[in-house]
Design an enzyme around this catalytic site. Structure first.
Site, mmCIF file in Angstrom:
data_model
loop_
_atom_site.group_PDB
_atom_site.id
_atom_site.type_symbol
_atom_site.label_atom_id
_atom_site.label_comp_id
_atom_site.label_asym_id
_atom_site.label_seq_id
_atom_site.Cartn_x
_atom_site.Cartn_y
_atom_site.Cartn_z
ATOM 1 N N GLY A 1 0.669 5.717 1.031
ATOM 2 C CA GLY A 1 -0.110 6.763 1.678
ATOM 3 C C GLY A 1 0.462 8.128 1.404
ATOM 4 N N GLY B 1 0.832 -1.199 0.000
ATOM 5 C CA GLY B 1 0.000 0.000 0.000
ATOM 6 C C GLY B 1 0.867 1.249 0.000
ATOM 7 N N LYS C 1 4.459 7.533 2.768
ATOM 8 C CA LYS C 1 5.224 6.298 2.620
ATOM 9 C C LYS C 1 4.638 5.342 1.579
ATOM 10 C CE LYS C 1 4.840 5.082 6.955
ATOM 11 N NZ LYS C 1 4.205 6.167 7.685
ATOM 12 N N ASP D 1 -3.622 11.064 13.654
ATOM 13 C CA ASP D 1 -4.416 10.424 12.593
ATOM 14 C C ASP D 1 -4.996 9.123 13.133
ATOM 15 O OD1 ASP D 1 -5.613 9.880 10.187
ATOM 16 O OD2 ASP D 1 -3.782 9.189 9.201
#
Length: 482
Positions: A131, A129, A134, A262
């Site tokens: 973001g 994944g 990163k 977050d």
């Protein structure tokens, strides 16, 4: 002679005219082959100063989190050797001070159990994944350890927005790299079972070209709330308890009260059933400053809370309270009360109300969870202790029920049948008695994280040999088959 004088005079006049034009409002200059106005030049200089400040602030933040006196210095390369010659390095005053800070920030990272040489042997690399900052890959170390590999996402929003604003690709990449260094620093400083473990890191390259920072961490399973809602209550309680223990640690950490900025389910993973926070790049240890209570308003999308302004000029436990309410709205509200044992529900709803209204702090919340844990683990929550149903069952040791499709119950550890956790045989007999389809139940060697037995409840009565199992069959079922 007169001709030469005339040429000289013309040159002087041209130079004076040029200087006057350059000094005039709205005039243009040339930079990188393009004409720019004075206003544009001032904006460019201002934003370069802003970017330099951002770089320095991020390095200062890293150093604040580090324990410089006890850290073991590890230099994978000289992080400041190329900075002095960069455009920003030349632009700032006191560059040597910044270089020394940068040297400390990277140098104070301890090596961990894995370094650059180990990373070359990671197998099964796959994209996991990406973001804001990163890119995350998954892989496996030589010893079979599953890991997550984190590095700067050069196409991420942080780098892109930085380049759009400042036009400095290398420095923007460096700014994102410092954020990963910050996260590695926090992972080394904050050691807790519910914080993802940092296995090691690798730093190489120069700050002139943009450092390549790679962190290797423990890998877990992403939190999927829809799937968790279908799991047994005991496992959902474990997740909530893990979160409470984590928040209790963060409220009393060596760095002070740590706020997860977050706070979303996507920032957590499951490792062997335990909830762990996996991203620490967006945290803060700063408590909101205040002069009066009116400065201490804790705002959420659906409601606000008013806290008091403490004597030291900080909003009282505001980081702790924000973390706790986020835990309530993202986890407790969905996972805690539903399908819980009936005798525990009053305690669970009390926890829900107290955290949802911020009447509890994290200390009181942990105490309440531990009370529920004690009652459930000890079996004291089980009702009808005076009544035993075991007299209505015949015991078959060394047997189990024939494997075949059977009735389902919810929530079950096996979606294809009825597999529940029990404290003892009495609880299992009571459950079977309450289910019309149940004719037998089987104890195996399997246990849950609390040491409770996993028991299979069946409508079938066909026995097969199994030395690791014991079957309890209703006597009325035996009479019906005779």
């Amino acid at each position: 002679m007169g001709k030469l004088y005339a040429m000289y005079l013309s040159a002087v006049l041209l130079l004076v005219l040029t200087l006057l034009i350059l000094k005039a409002p709205g005039s243009s200059r040339w930079r990188n082959g393009a004409a720019v106005s004075n206003e544009q030049e001032l904006l460019f200089i201002s934003r370069q100063r802003e970017l330099v400040d951002a770089l320095e602030d991020r390095v200062d933040e890293i150093i604040r989190y580090q324990d410089v006196h006890r850290a073991r210095l590890v230099f994978l390369s000289d992080p400041s050797s190329h900075f002095r010659e960069s455009s920003l390095g030349r632009a700032r005053a006191g560059g040597d001070v910044f270089n020394e800070k940068l040297r400390r920030a990277v140098g104070n990272l301890s090596r961990g159990t894995a370094g650059c040489s180990d990373f070359r042997n990671i197998t099964g690399i796959e994209f996991l994944g990406s973001g804001y900052t990163k890119t995350v890959l998954k892989g496996t170390l030589q010893d079979g350890t599953a890991v997550a590999v984190k590095t700067v996402n050069s196409q991420g929003d942080e780098v892109k927005r930085c380049i759009q604003r400042y036009g400095q690709a290398r420095e923007c990449f460096r700014l994102a790299a410092y954020k990963i260094i910050k996260e590695m620093t926090l992972l080394q400083k904050l050691q807790h079972p519910n914080i993802i473990q940092l296995y090691g890191q690798c730093y190489y390259g120069s700050l002139e070209d943009g450092p390549v920072i790679t962190a290797v961490t423990e890998r877990g399973i992403p939190v999927e709330m829809i799937q968790l809602l279908q799991t047994p209550w005991e496992e959902r309680f474990r997740i909530c308890l893990s979160l409470v223990k984590l928040l209790h640690y963060l409220a009393h950490s060596p760095l002070g009260s740590v706020l997860l900025l977050d706070f979303q389910p996507r920032q957590f993973v499951l490792v062997d059933g335990e909830l762990k926070v996996t991203d620490l790049d967006d945290v803060s240890t700063e408590e909101l400053s205040c002069k009066t209570d009116s400065d201490c308003v804790l705002e959420f999308p659906t409601r606000n809370f008013s806290l008091r302004c403490a004597a030291e000029g900080k909003c009282h436990k505001i980081n702790e309270k924000r973390n706790l309410y986020n835990a309530f709205r993202f986890f407790f509200a969905y996972l805690l009360p539903y399908s819980a044992p009936s005798t525990l529900r009053p305690l669970l709803w009390k926890i829900m109300n107290a955290t949802g209204e911020l009447q509890y702090g994290i200390n009181e919340t942990l105490e309440a969870f531990e009370e529920v844990l004690y009652l459930y683990k000890s079996g004291l929550h089980h009702t009808n202790h005076s009544q035993s149903w075991l007299g209505g069952y015949k015991i078959y040791e060394g047997f189990r029920i024939q494997d075949n499709l059977d009735y389902k119950c919810w929530p079950s550890y096996n979606y294809q049948g009825c597999l529940l956790s029990v404290h003892n045989r009495e609880e299992a007999a009571a459950i079977c008695q309450s289910q019309q389809q149940c004719q037998s139940f089987t104890f195996t060697q399997q246990k849950t994280w609390l040491g409770r037995y996993l028991v299979s409840f069946r409508s079938s009565t066909e026995l097969v040999l199994d030395i690791n199992s014991t079957v309890y069959m209703k006597l009325r079922s035996l009479r019906a088959t005779m």
